[in-house]
Design an enzyme around this catalytic site. Structure first.
Site, PDB file in Angstrom:
ATOM      1  CE  LYS A   1      -2.625   2.411   4.388  1.00 34.28           C
ATOM      2  NZ  LYS A   1      -1.873   1.217   4.716  1.00 34.28           N
TER       3      LYS A   1
ATOM      4  CB  SER B   1      -0.969   0.021   1.186  1.00 34.83           C
ATOM      5  OG  SER B   1      -0.275   0.207   2.401  1.00 34.83           O
TER       6      SER B   1
END
Length: 139
Positions: free
Chosen positions: A97, A60
């Site tokens: 993230k 991701s």
């Protein structure tokens, strides 16, 4: 998620640091090869008691330079800011993230195959540190 704290060092080990930059194109024949010594702990770890290592899992964050299996160096003494790559937990689930604080709080993946995680007032967001370096194995 496996967290790894740096061990107490008994001895500082330094490594050669060559003063010239390495050309990604055609090398210069006039390069100067003077070397210095470098301590990787001094270079990579600003706050030893607040720094830990964690291995990345998944893809991701691939467009942000973080690949599956990379070793992340995380500093928990740094206050996370808008745009920082962070280790966070949303309702107890860990992730790495990009932190977005405005206009809404979100954790942004850096791979278009994944959707941002929007943090609502009902969610619990805990930031455990800012990723300051990524160690990649090339083979």
């Amino acid at each position: 998620m496996l967290f790894i704290k740096p061990a107490d060092l008994r001895e500082i080990v330094t490594f050669p640091l060559f003063s010239d930059l390495v050309q990604c194109g055609f090398p210069s024949p006039a390069a100067d090869y003077v070397e210095q010594r470098i301590d990787l702990n001094q270079l990579l770890i600003q706050h030893p008691s607040a720094t830990y290592f964690v291995k990345a899992s998944g893809d991701s964050m691939i467009d942000g330079g973080i690949s599956d299996g990379d070793l992340l160096i995380v500093d928990s003494a740094i206050t996370a800011s808008h745009g920082d790559i962070v280790i966070a937990a949303v309702d107890g689930e860990f992730t790495v993230k990009k932190l977005q604080l405005r206009p809404t709080v979100q954790l942004i993946p850096m791979n278009s195959a994944y959707s941002p995680i929007t943090i609502s007032s009902e969610d619990t967001l805990d930031v455990f540190g800012v990723v300051i370096h990524v160690v990649k194995a090339m083979r």
